[in-house]
Write a protein that holds these residues in place. Structure first.
Motif, short mmCIF file in Angstrom:
data_model
loop_
_atom_site.label_atom_id
_atom_site.label_comp_id
_atom_site.label_asym_id
_atom_site.label_seq_id
_atom_site.Cartn_x
_atom_site.Cartn_y
_atom_site.Cartn_z
N SER A 129 0.79 -1.24 0.00
CA SER A 129 0.00 0.00 0.00
C SER A 129 0.82 1.28 0.00
O SER A 129 0.29 2.34 -0.33
CB SER A 129 -0.93 0.01 1.22
N SER A 130 2.11 1.23 0.38
CA SER A 130 2.88 2.46 0.49
C SER A 130 4.37 2.21 0.30
O SER A 130 4.83 1.06 0.37
CB SER A 130 2.64 3.11 1.86
N ARG A 211 -6.30 -0.51 8.54
CA ARG A 211 -6.79 -0.77 7.19
C ARG A 211 -5.82 -1.69 6.46
O ARG A 211 -4.61 -1.49 6.50
CB ARG A 211 -6.93 0.53 6.41
N ASP A 215 -8.57 -2.24 1.69
CA ASP A 215 -9.59 -1.41 2.34
C ASP A 215 -9.48 0.05 1.92
O ASP A 215 -10.39 0.84 2.16
CB ASP A 215 -9.44 -1.50 3.87
N ILE A 216 -8.36 0.43 1.30
CA ILE A 216 -8.13 1.80 0.88
C ILE A 216 -8.66 1.96 -0.56
O ILE A 216 -8.18 1.29 -1.47
CB ILE A 216 -6.63 2.15 0.94
N GLU A 218 -8.36 4.07 -3.09
CA GLU A 218 -7.44 4.39 -4.19
C GLU A 218 -6.57 3.18 -4.55
O GLU A 218 -6.33 2.90 -5.73
CB GLU A 218 -6.52 5.56 -3.79
#
Length: 245
Positions: A129-130, A211, A215-216, A218
């Motif tokens: 996610s990041s 999350r 769940d995010i 974007e």
């Protein structure tokens, strides 16, 4: 004179009654406001913190895809999104580290790595996610990767063109990054997905807000767009396997 004094006590008794009735109503209103305030304080994070974590399974990905496309696709088009069970690797049961999980799903990694000579491609993609999470994953897979060449595929502090040049110059075995940047590299022709053998989602990890990556909104959108850029067809041809870590 006696007749004029008679109505005075009667009028004083009548004025006392409405005062007693008026004082009862505000008490009920205060009770109602306190009840509504207590109900509004509930948060999703509180519920998740108390619930036991459940490992992701292939059915979760299939369901998310159907829910995401249900409003824009026909029934026939939704059926085409279904992936065969054979394209899914064993999911993480929450007992594995990343290295131990990758060793389990890819026991012949050393041989695959030696035979890989194609530039502008990788054998394994790990999607998270990041950028910060990507760096954590790279550090935690040292025992698995060995001498494998790893490339960071996220946007933070790294331009797309820099990553394109790195992929063109040398053979890379592992890519770890975010779906948005990976999608952009595929779109620009800097990353060829055809030689890809393993696509692993960092499925079960949760951020500070509890999350998961899917769940995010974007991230979920970018993942599904990436899947439609050739990943689904590779899965159906059984040349690519999906894993949920």
């Amino acid at each position: 004179m006696q007749q004029e004094t008679v109505p005075i006590p009667a009028s004083s008794k009548k004025t006392k009654q409405p005062k007693e009735c008026f004082l009862i109503q505000p008490k009920e209103r205060k009770d109602n406001t306190t009840k509504t305030r207590k109900r509004r304080k509930k948060k999703i994070t509180d519920v998740l913190a108390k619930s036991e974590p459940k490992p992701g399974v292939p059915e979760d990905l299939q369901k998310l895809m159907k829910d995401y496309y249900s409003s824009s696709r026909s029934v026939i088009e939704l059926e085409e999104l279904n992936l065969p069970d054979s394209c899914f690797l064993k999911a993480n049961d929450l007992t594995h580290s990343l290295s131990s999980y990758l060793k389990e799903i890819c026991p012949k990694w050393v041989k695959l790595r030696r035979n890989h000579t194609e530039k502008k491609s990788v054998l394994m993609l790990i999607i998270c996610s990041s950028a910060i999470r990507a760096l954590e994953l790279i550090r935690s897979m040292t025992a698995f990767r060995g001498d494998s060449k790893v490339i960071k595929l996220f946007a933070k502090h790294i331009k797309v063109q820099e990553q394109v040049e790195l992929l063109e110059k040398r053979v890379v075995h592992l890519g770890v990054g975010t779906p948005g940047r990976i999608k952009e590299l595929v779109k620009q022709g800097g990353l060829n997905l055809n030689p890809l053998k393993f696509l692993v989602f960092d499925w079960n990890w949760r951020d500070q807000k509890l999350r998961r990556m899917m769940d995010i909104p974007e991230i979920r959108k970018e993942v599904f767009e990436l899947l439609e850029m050739g990943v689904l067809s590779l899965c159906k041809s059984e040349s690519l396997k999906l894993g949920l870590f």
